[in-house]
Design an enzyme around this catalytic site. Structure first.
Site, mmCIF file in Angstrom:
data_model
loop_
_atom_site.group_PDB
_atom_site.id
_atom_site.type_symbol
_atom_site.label_atom_id
_atom_site.label_comp_id
_atom_site.label_asym_id
_atom_site.label_seq_id
_atom_site.Cartn_x
_atom_site.Cartn_y
_atom_site.Cartn_z
ATOM 1 N N SER A 151 47.132 15.291 46.561
ATOM 2 C CA SER A 151 47.886 14.301 45.810
ATOM 3 C C SER A 151 46.962 13.234 45.225
ATOM 4 O O SER A 151 46.065 13.552 44.463
ATOM 5 C CB SER A 151 48.982 13.687 46.691
ATOM 6 O OG SER A 151 49.869 12.905 45.930
ATOM 7 N N ASP B 101 49.255 11.256 38.738
ATOM 8 C CA ASP B 101 48.171 11.497 39.688
ATOM 9 C C ASP B 101 47.750 12.966 39.617
ATOM 10 O O ASP B 101 48.319 13.743 38.842
ATOM 11 C CB ASP B 101 48.601 11.068 41.096
ATOM 12 C CG ASP B 101 49.656 11.964 41.707
ATOM 13 O OD1 ASP B 101 50.369 12.646 40.952
ATOM 14 O OD2 ASP B 101 49.784 11.972 42.945
ATOM 15 N N ASP C 210 48.172 15.794 41.148
ATOM 16 C CA ASP C 210 49.144 16.898 41.202
ATOM 17 C C ASP C 210 50.454 16.528 40.510
ATOM 18 O O ASP C 210 51.438 17.263 40.613
ATOM 19 C CB ASP C 210 49.390 17.351 42.638
ATOM 20 C CG ASP C 210 50.138 16.316 43.473
ATOM 21 O OD1 ASP C 210 49.900 15.111 43.268
ATOM 22 O OD2 ASP C 210 50.940 16.710 44.340
ATOM 23 N N ASP D 292 52.862 14.352 40.858
ATOM 24 C CA ASP D 292 54.136 14.035 41.505
ATOM 25 C C ASP D 292 54.385 12.529 41.542
ATOM 26 O O ASP D 292 55.489 12.095 41.873
ATOM 27 C CB ASP D 292 54.235 14.648 42.905
ATOM 28 C CG ASP D 292 53.230 14.095 43.900
ATOM 29 O OD1 ASP D 292 52.304 13.360 43.486
ATOM 30 O OD2 ASP D 292 53.359 14.398 45.102
#
Length: 551
Positions: A142, A297, A299, A301
């Site tokens: 993340s 960010d 990834d 999410d």
């Protein structure tokens, strides 16, 4: 087996020779690298890259993949045929770890569907249900620093694992005799195997088609200047295509951060919660007169947003953007009688006030989007509520439940639409936020996040939590504590037990303390509400000062 013996065992296997030699005289690093097997929580693994049992590497990836494979085997041939969707972000070794996972699954005769290129975590969540897969895996850490990577597992509903599923994987991992002897197929073997299918375009199209349904207003100032940055991550393709599909004609991609690079070379941390991550976006924004900056960010999410106000860019917090989106959604269309929004116990109460205005229920969950996804799944069965929106203060939001985790792509599209709608009336998002404060009260929040690395750091976090429980404070900044809620020892509002303590103060301010579930941090959350912005900001500072003695 102690850390030194484990270290020597890895050396004998001729694994990561240079990296192991580099720490041969560093007792602390050997201890941190080998003192435990990297812990698998309800979401999966996350840790620093490097050799060792407590690090992310090929062998720890194979171990968790083996645990998942054995769990699937127990469900029978149908589960094996349904298989696992595998996605990955742009971090170091993410793609390699994705194919390592597919290789272990294939050794057990389990089908996998692997994205050809990096794609967002929310698209993985969507793909699991779209392909009717048994599970999903995304390789990502993340918004963590570049030294980290992770392995997140999703169930057949596209949500993070249930505790039972996670416990099953852990039990199978513990039953593995040797981390060095886990069977797997190489990437070249996978390419000639029917057990590994590469996916991309069809899923991209289906995901974006599903997100097109969240559009509430096709009007607005669609030529409004927008700067978008994926911060070197996986959000690039779907976010840019999505903005085009929504009719935006003046979108500027920040080219320096469109390069997919696991070093994240242009930022200190690839985290859109940090003002520093917007530095280059602000520079480009001023050059092209952009009114809105969007950042996802690695990834994709989490979404960060900045708004042009009086010639400067103002960053919105997760709490602020969540309240704005909720108000926009509810003002655009009448809510169903049983409609409800979901937030976490550390999220601002401004959203709850907005929901109440429109006759919409608010349901609180523990911190973590998996709990929001659980509620969505529960309501599908019970029909108790109709989900309309979910969010948490840490920049995670969801409006369309075709995804069962926070989704920065869909929220980037809806935020742009919202900003364009208000821009057509001469308002910025900050103008609308100010109006919400004036109507509902001046809610303000703050977060103190303290990092404690390694084994000693874990002990420090534990001692902080123990201190609050053994000698709970009677007041903070001369404000008496009205109630202490210990989620570890009590059942509060039907929520599961968790290592969280929340203090409700006499003036309805609140303080919450919890260890992070994904980083070596102890987090202190503060929330206040007063009659003016200045008064709220002053109270926040007073409570911050009062918390210093506990750090």
């Amino acid at each position: 087996m102690n850390e030194q013996l484990l270290y020597e065992q890895w050396v004998k296997q001729s694994l990561y020779t240079e990296d192991l030699e580099a720490i041969s005289t560093n007792v602390q690093e050997i201890q941190d690298s080998f003192h435990q097997q990297l812990q698998f929580g309800t979401g999966g693994l996350r840790g620093k890259l490097g050799p060792g049992t407590n690090r992310m590497n090929t062998h720890t990836i194979r171990l968790v993949a083996e645990g998942l494979a054995r769990q699937i085997e127990q469900q029978g041939e149908v589960a094996k045929m349904r298989g696992v969707v595998i996605a990955y972000d742009t971090r170091h070794f993410s793609q390699d770890f994705g194919y390592e996972t597919a290789g272990v699954l294939a050794a057990h005769g389990i089908q996998s569907y692997v994205f050809k290129e990096s794609r967002p975590t929310p698209e993985l969540s969507f793909a699991v249900r779209y392909l009717a897969a048994y599970a999903g895996v995304v390789i990502t850490a993340s918004h963590n620093p570049k030294q980290y990577n992770g392995f997140k597992v999703y169930g057949e509903d596209g949500a993070q694992l249930t505790p039972q599923f996670a416990n099953d994987i852990v039990a199978h991992m513990q039953a593995v005799d040797s981390i060095f002897d886990i069977p797997n197929l190489s990437r070249s073997q996978l390419q000639s195997s029917d057990l590994c299918v590469e996916i991309l375009e069809k899923l991209d199209d289906a995901y974006l088609q599903a997100l097109s349904k969240i559009q509430l207003n096709k009007n607005g100032k669609k030529d409004m200047g927008i700067v978008y940055t994926p911060i070197h991550g996986a959000g690039l393709e779907p976010t840019i295509r999505g903005l085009q599909n929504f009719g935006f004609t003046n979108v500027h991609l920040l080219q320096q951060q469109a390069v997919q690079d696991g070093d994240f070379p242009t930022v200190i941390y690839p985290n859109p919660e940090e003002a520093e991550a917007f530095k280059l976006a602000m520079k480009l924004g001023k050059e092209v007169s952009a009114q809105l900056l969007l950042a996802t960010d690695p990834d994709a999410d989490r979404l960060g947003v900045a708004v042009l106000v009086d010639g400067a860019y103002k960053l919105l917090t997760g709490n602020q953007l969540g309240a704005l989106l909720l108000d926009y959604i509810l003002s655009a269309q009448p809510a169903e009688p049983n409609a409800a929004m979901i937030k976490t116990i550390v999220t601002s109460e401004l959203g709850a006030a907005v929901a109440q205005k429109y006759g919409v229920a608010t349901v609180n969950t523990l911190t973590g989007f998996k709990y929001i996804a659980e509620k969505i799944a529960e309501w599908e069965l019970t029909k108790e509520h109709k989900f309309i929106f979910g969010y948490e203060e840490s920049y995670g939001y969801l409006v369309s439940d075709v995804v069962r985790d926070k989704d920065a792509v869909q929220i980037a599209l809806l935020t742009a639409e919202m900003a364009a709608y208000y821009a057509a009336t001469g308002k910025t998002l900050v103008d609308v936020l100010t109006a919400l404060y004036e109507e509902h009260g001046f809610y303000q929040e703050a977060l103190i996040s303290l990092t404690f690395e390694g084994m000693e750091g874990q002990q420090k976090i534990t001692s902080i939590m123990e201190a609050f429980r053994k000698q709970p404070p009677k007041r903070f900044a001369d404000i008496a504590v009205r109630k202490m809620e210990d989620y570890l020892t009590e059942s509060i509002n039907g929520l599961p037990q968790a290592d969280v303590i929340k203090f409700i103060l006499e003036d309805d301010s609140w303080i919450c303390v919890r260890p992070s579930g994904t980083e070596p941090k102890c987090k202190f959350y503060i929330g206040v509400k007063t009659e003016s912005l200045l008064e709220s900001e002053q109270k926040i500072e007073q409570l911050k000062s009062a918390l210093q003695q506990w750090a």
